[in-house]
Design an enzyme around this catalytic site. Structure first.
Site, PDB file in Angstrom:
ATOM      1  N   HIS A 537      21.388 -13.434 -10.543  1.00  8.41           N
ATOM      2  CA  HIS A 537      20.199 -13.087  -9.277  1.00  8.41           C
ATOM      3  C   HIS A 537      21.039 -12.714  -7.980  1.00  8.41           C
ATOM      4  O   HIS A 537      20.228 -12.141  -7.045  1.00  8.41           O
ATOM      5  CB  HIS A 537      19.710 -14.220  -8.913  1.00  8.41           C
ATOM      6  CG  HIS A 537      20.384 -15.470  -8.399  1.00  8.41           C
ATOM      7  ND1 HIS A 537      21.012 -16.588  -8.998  1.00  8.41           N
ATOM      8  CD2 HIS A 537      20.705 -15.720  -6.835  1.00  8.41           C
ATOM      9  CE1 HIS A 537      21.576 -17.330  -7.950  1.00  8.41           C
ATOM     10  NE2 HIS A 537      21.369 -16.612  -6.784  1.00  8.41           N
ATOM     11  N   ASP A 585      21.024 -16.701 -16.209  1.00 10.64           N
ATOM     12  CA  ASP A 585      21.499 -16.181 -14.809  1.00 10.64           C
ATOM     13  C   ASP A 585      22.948 -16.245 -14.769  1.00 10.64           C
ATOM     14  O   ASP A 585      23.773 -16.975 -14.214  1.00 10.64           O
ATOM     15  CB  ASP A 585      20.865 -17.278 -13.711  1.00 10.64           C
ATOM     16  CG  ASP A 585      21.335 -16.814 -12.299  1.00 10.64           C
ATOM     17  OD1 ASP A 585      21.515 -15.868 -12.113  1.00 10.64           O
ATOM     18  OD2 ASP A 585      21.077 -17.574 -11.332  1.00 10.64           O
ATOM     19  N   GLY A 679      24.338 -19.303  -0.263  1.00  7.68           N
ATOM     20  CA  GLY A 679      25.685 -18.514   0.035  1.00  7.68           C
ATOM     21  C   GLY A 679      26.717 -19.013  -0.918  1.00  7.68           C
ATOM     22  O   GLY A 679      27.577 -18.574  -1.259  1.00  7.68           O
ATOM     23  N   SER A 681      25.527 -19.354  -4.392  1.00  5.64           N
ATOM     24  CA  SER A 681      25.065 -18.963  -5.641  1.00  5.64           C
ATOM     25  C   SER A 681      26.471 -18.177  -6.354  1.00  5.64           C
ATOM     26  O   SER A 681      26.866 -17.349  -5.483  1.00  5.64           O
ATOM     27  CB  SER A 681      23.815 -17.937  -5.221  1.00  5.64           C
ATOM     28  OG  SER A 681      22.823 -18.566  -4.960  1.00  5.64           O
ATOM     29  N   GLY A 682      26.292 -18.280  -7.460  1.00  5.76           N
ATOM     30  CA  GLY A 682      27.595 -17.600  -8.359  1.00  5.76           C
ATOM     31  C   GLY A 682      28.808 -17.994  -8.464  1.00  5.76           C
ATOM     32  O   GLY A 682      29.592 -18.103  -9.140  1.00  5.76           O
TER      33      GLY A 682
END
Length: 731
Positions: A537, A585, A679, A681-682
């Protein structure tokens, strides 16, 4: 582009050097220019150029043209696409009497429904003088095959190839091979347009990776544009195109009495990719009223339509609307009617993957055999396999509402598979950890060696004990061992992820900060010297998917203090990623240059868990990142934050959120005071086995409701579900 109605197309219009083309183009060019010279944007308008005149089965002449607007003192490229289109449409005066879509544009009969205006950068379309080749090919009749071969020279090649077929037909392009350097479509690429100009809104497909297995795609009309970009080197494209007839897809199907007799239905133009516009209808009839129709899909599922649009196929089954989506497993869709009509329509913006389904009769009163359990995916699994710790249903519906298994350690009791060889002594006599390296039948909860044989031991990978006879479980284990020995007291820091503390140098050497256009945007983890892993995403919009805007900051404790800053060469997003549900994701990023081995103490890969990897209560799990410290926070922390969290069972996760896929997991604390936030994310959710074992990447920060809310844990992509997909790209 737009269609000039009530005008006969002549073959000479295909040749832009012909007097007929020049005369017609000048006439239309004059009309278009007058429209904008008399409009509110007259001062910005520069010129219009008619590039192509073609015809389709609607008659008249289809005009492809481009216009140039220049806005002075504008630092970035910007245009009000809707405004430019509205000016053109408002200039077409239609008659309210005949209710026709054809109106008049300064005397020119124009089909108002055919008007399509798209804003592009100048770099998207250069005139023929700036291209190495602008070729045109025409297929005179259906079935005619025209070969296409493009080779790059020592200086590379930029090329437009325009394909046209006889009106009333479509174009099928077959890509046999495409030898390029993968770069996320930055340097080498093939873009296929559903038009004769490179309009962003008409992109059918983009090829950014080398192609060795042939595939094909289909246009929605009788034109197609191939735009090649190949840098210097030994690079080439081989393929062909052909005109195919536009057929009505309608089938009348009678199923057999026996449920085990199957035949297949396939998507339109199968095995070609689906075009953005297509439809198909199947009418089923079973032998009697007690039987319905079962459709078994290979990599596709149907779900009732909600408020969201159907991005991957619109279905109407006996007047009920469903949406299709791509998944990595089989599903069965049952229609509890003797007579049924199934209508399918393509809805993807670009070309989409094809699908096929086996169909058969089934007993409406008993969809599964008596000894089997009906999964939410429609699959039937043996009742004995319920609550065995294995996802036999492919959506965990056979493992939902299962009570926590008891540790039956008596002599005659059979231990639950979850306790066997999980690396912890669950029975006082240790029987659950005996014979763990003996070969057994393979399943998702048993470790598979490179030889193909499986052992009972779940966490055999990189535990410093050779368990496989071929030693493959201890190969590729330069990972998950931070050189930092210093531990930080949890009360020492005040800055938080949500409820976390400051990290110290070298504590999380796989942590990466991803910056988009110079600003922190997401996190990632180091997998190897040139590959990172993050969340899909983070790259879900057109500009975000361009690797040129991204930088990876490695070996960094404090923002701005990276030991290595790397450019991104390409971004590989999982092909089944669903932007609505955040399923699948996960994304991979390849660095342009590997980080130097001298950085090993502060930059190091995290270990990838095999599918069998099991995390127990004794594992230590931490989420890390530079994201916000609360929902209301407006200032990002400068020092890398860490927070300890616990993994929840899938049953608990689904109680909190409802439809959580098997490719997701929940982690947090009941109070919600330790969590990831915007912030992060991932970034990684890393877990360490007891006894100072190696650190494995168990989750990727994906989504959640707010940050740090009680009983609303963070949701992470479950990495061991993607191990084989990851290795297929980075090996």
């Amino acid at each position: 582009m737009f269609r000039v109605a009530n005008m006969e197309f002549i073959p000479e219009y295909r040749q832009e050097e012909s007097n007929e083309f020049v005369s017609m183009a000048n006439k239309i060019q004059h009309v278009v220019s007058n429209v904008y010279k008399m409009s509110s944007v007259a001062k910005l308008y520069q010129q219009a150029v008619i590039s192509d005149l073609s015809n389709n089965n609607k008659g008249g002449v289809l005009v492809h043209f481009w216009m140039v607007f220049v806005v002075p003192q504008l630092k970035s490229a910007a245009v009000c696409e809707e405004c430019i289109g509205a000016i053109f449409r408002d200039s077409v005066h239609t008659s309210l009497k005949n209710r026709s879509s054809v109106g008049y544009l300064l005397g020119l009969p124009v089909d108002i429904d055919s008007i399509f205006i798209n804003a592009v950068q100048r770099s998207d379309y250069t005139s023929g003088a700036n291209l190495e080749c602008v070729d045109k090919f025409y297929a005179n009749f259906p079935g005619m095959r025209v070969p296409l071969d493009v080779f790059s020279s020592w200086a590379g090649v930029r090329c437009h190839i325009k394909l046209t077929a006889v009106p009333g037909s479509l174009i099928r392009l077959t890509v046999a091979s495409f030898l390029i350097e993968p770069s996320g479509c930055v340097s080498d690429a093939l873009t296929v347009y559903d038009a004769l100009l490179p309009m962003r809104g008409r992109i059918l497909y983009r090829v950014c990776e080398p192609v060795s297995t042939s595939f094909s795609l289909v246009s929605t009309s009788n034109v197609m544009l191939l735009s090649f970009r190949m840098t210097n080197g030994d690079k080439s494209f081989r393929g062909h195109f052909e005109a195919i007839t536009e057929e009505k897809c309608l089938s009348q199907i009678e199923t057999h009495l026996q449920s085990d007799i199957m035949a297949q239905i396939r998507s339109p133009f199968y095995p070609s990719l689906l075009p953005p516009q297509c439809s198909c209808t199947w009418r089923f009839e079973t032998p009697n009223s007690k039987l319905g129709v079962a459709l078994q899909f290979q990599n596709y599922e149907l779900k009732l339509k909600d408020m969201k649009s159907c991005d991957h196929g619109w279905w109407k089954v006996n007047e009920i609307i469903f949406c299709g989506s791509y998944v990595g497993h089989h599903t069965v869709f049952r229609i509890a009617d003797r007579s049924s009509e199934v209508e399918f329509r393509c809805t993807s913006r670009n070309s989409a993957q094809p699908f096929q389904a086996s169909y058969s009769s089934y007993r409406i009163s008993q969809p599964c055999p008596e000894s089997h359990f009906l999964c939410s995916t429609g699959l039937c699994v043996e009742k004995s396999r319920r609550c065995d710790g294995l996802d036999d249903c492919q959506d965990e519906s056979d493992e939902f509402f299962c009570s926590r298994p008891t540790k039956n350690c008596g002599d005659n009791s059979r231990l639950h598979p979850l306790f066997i060889c999980n690396g912890e002594k669950d029975c006082s006599d240790g029987r659950d950890e005996l014979n763990c390296t003996q070969e057994s039948s393979c399943s998702a909860i048993r470790y598979q060696c490179n030889s193909g044989s499986c052992i009972l031991k779940k966490n055999a990978k990189c535990d410093d004990v050779p368990d496989c006879q071929d030693g493959s479980d201890e190969a590729d284990c330069a990972c998950g061992r931070p050189s930092m020995e210093k531990k930080v007291d949890a009360s020492a820091g005040s800055e938080r992820i949500v409820g976390g503390v400051n990290s110290v140098e070298g504590e999380w050497p796989w942590q990466v900060s991803l910056h988009f256009s110079g600003n922190l945007y997401c996190g990632a983890s180091v997998l190897s010297s040139d590959w990172l892993i993050s969340a899909a995403h983070c790259f879900n919009k057109e500009r975000l998917s361009d690797p040129r805007y991204w930088r990876a900051h490695l070996g960094m404790l404090t923002q701005g203090g990276a030991k290595h800053v790397a450019d991104i060469q390409r971004i590989v997003v999982h092909e089944y990623f669903n932007a609505h549900t955040f399923d699948y994701d996960v994304a991979l990023l390849q660095l342009k240059k590997p980080w130097p081995p001298s950085l090993h103490p502060v930059v190091q890969p995290v270990c990838l868990p095999p599918p069998s990897h099991a995390v127990t209560d004794k594992h230590s799990c931490w989420v890390t990142g530079w994201g916000y410290r609360s929902e209301e926070d407006k200032v990002l922390p400068s020092v890398l934050q860490k927070a300890e969290v616990s993994l929840l069972s899938q049953t608990e996760c689904k109680k909190r959120y409802g439809p959580v896929s098997p490719r997701m997991l929940c982690a947090g604390v009941p109070s919600g005071e330790q969590d990831a936030c915007r912030g992060d994310s991932g970034g990684p959710l890393s877990c360490q086995a007891p006894g100072d074992g190696r650190w494995f990447l168990i989750g990727i920060v994906s989504w959640g409701v707010g940050c740090g809310r009680p009983n609303l844990p963070g949701v992470y992509s479950r990495v061991n579900k993607f191990t084989s997909w990851i290795y297929s790209h980075i090996s």
